[in-house]
Scaffold this active site. Structure first.
Site, short mmCIF file in Angstrom:
data_model
loop_
_atom_site.label_atom_id
_atom_site.label_comp_id
_atom_site.label_asym_id
_atom_site.label_seq_id
_atom_site.Cartn_x
_atom_site.Cartn_y
_atom_site.Cartn_z
N GLY A 288 2.54 -63.78 -36.04
CA GLY A 288 1.79 -62.79 -35.26
C GLY A 288 2.20 -62.76 -33.79
N GLU B 112 6.42 -71.07 -42.79
CA GLU B 112 5.95 -70.20 -41.71
C GLU B 112 5.79 -71.02 -40.43
OE1 GLU B 112 3.80 -66.50 -43.36
OE2 GLU B 112 2.32 -68.09 -43.20
N ASN C 98 0.35 -60.27 -46.76
CA ASN C 98 -0.90 -60.98 -46.48
C ASN C 98 -1.70 -60.10 -45.52
OD1 ASN C 98 -2.92 -62.71 -45.67
ND2 ASN C 98 -1.56 -64.17 -44.62
N TRP C 99 -2.70 -59.42 -46.07
CA TRP C 99 -3.44 -58.46 -45.25
C TRP C 99 -4.42 -59.14 -44.32
CZ3 TRP C 99 -4.92 -53.87 -49.12
CH2 TRP C 99 -3.73 -53.34 -49.63
N LYS C 100 -4.62 -60.45 -44.49
CA LYS C 100 -5.56 -61.23 -43.65
C LYS C 100 -6.93 -60.53 -43.64
CE LYS C 100 -1.67 -63.16 -41.20
NZ LYS C 100 -1.14 -63.77 -39.99
N GLY D 174 2.66 -60.60 -42.65
CA GLY D 174 1.31 -60.31 -42.19
C GLY D 174 1.22 -58.90 -41.64
N GLY D 175 1.29 -58.79 -40.31
CA GLY D 175 1.09 -57.52 -39.61
C GLY D 175 1.84 -56.34 -40.22
P1 PGA Z 1 2.93 -62.06 -39.30
O1 PGA Z 1 2.08 -63.05 -40.23
O2 PGA Z 1 3.92 -61.38 -40.21
O3 PGA Z 1 1.89 -61.10 -38.75
O4 PGA Z 1 3.57 -62.89 -38.27
C1 PGA Z 1 2.70 -63.79 -41.25
C2 PGA Z 1 1.68 -64.65 -41.94
O5 PGA Z 1 0.78 -65.16 -41.29
O6 PGA Z 1 1.75 -64.84 -43.19
#
Ligand code: PGA
Length: 243
Positions: free
Chosen positions: A172, A166, A8-10, A224-225
């Protein structure tokens, strides 16, 4: 069953970085038989077309990060499920905690979006998870049960619906749920969703991916990150393999 590894590149990346990341992932997957995992990336909406151009013909599939509950219409700024499908998306993430938190998205809206996504031929990744205070109060299972009941529409099938657990406090933050917390919650979710794939998300990185991916009832991860760096994301995917 191969693990599902979703990035998930957000709201990150411009065209050059996004193409570069996609190229590195496609190159990394070339030599990989990928019997152990399937890889999916979800770039920001404006990056889907350039990323799709790079990934076409590779083993990597792509998806959106959200869609509207209507197929088209006067909804300035929104993205419809058929638009994602038109760009070759196979998936859309729905009900991410950042959407629930910053856009006040409700589980009922998530269910309505999911129906529209199915109609467009997309599979959905529906996110659920409790807040820190809810876990401290011992309410994590009731919170997740309610989110599952209200976010998953009656049309959902194991073929078109993936659940991502999650815990909001782990996203994050660098804090990951313990293997035991993950095992317990995934067993609980399994009891509710049967054969649907269940992903874990929240500070997944190369260092903790192996333990998480080999926890009972964990069918993959939503990252995410660490999905913004090709090497880290490939290492997470590679952790699907048994040693
Ligand atoms: P993160 O995000 O790996 O940066 O904690 C995960 C997500 O929000 O899907």
């Amino acid at each position: 069953m191969p693990k599902l590894i979703v990035g998930n590149w957000k709201m990150n990346g411009l065209q050059a970085d996004s193409r570069d990341l996609a190229e590195k992932l496609a190159a990394g997957m070339k030599g990989d038989p990928s019997n152990d995992f399937h890889m999916v990336v979800c770039p920001p909406a404006t990056m889907i077309a350039p990323v799709a151009a790079v990934l076409k013909g590779s083993a990597i599939r792509w998806g959106g990060q959200d869609c509207h509950a209507e197929a088209s219409g006067a909804f300035t700024g929104d993205i419809a499920a058929p638009m994602l499908k038109d760009l070759g998306c196979d998936f859309v993430i729905l009900g991410h905690s950042e959407r629930r938190q910053y856009h006040e998205e409700t589980s009922a809206q998530v269910a309505a979006k999911a129906k529209q996504a199915y109609a467009a031929g997309l599979a959905v990744i529906i996110c659920v998870g409790e807040l820190d205070a809810q876990r401290s109060a011992g309410e994590q299972e009731s919170v997740v049960a309610r989110q599952l009941a209200e976010s998953i529409p009656a049309e959902a099938l194991p073929l078109n619906t993936v659940i991502a657990y999650e815990p909001v406090w782990a996203i994050g933050t660098g804090k990951t749920a313990s293997a035991e917390d993950i095992r317990q919650m995934h067993a609980f979710i399994r009891g509710k969703v049967g054969r649907m794939q269940i992903l874990y998300g929240g500070s997944v990185k190369a260092e903790n991916a192996r333990e998480i991916l080999h926890t009972e009832n964990v069918d993959g991860v939503l990252v995410g990150g660490a999905s913004l760096k090709a090497e880290a994301f490939m290492a997470i995917a590679a952790a699907s393999r048994l040693p």
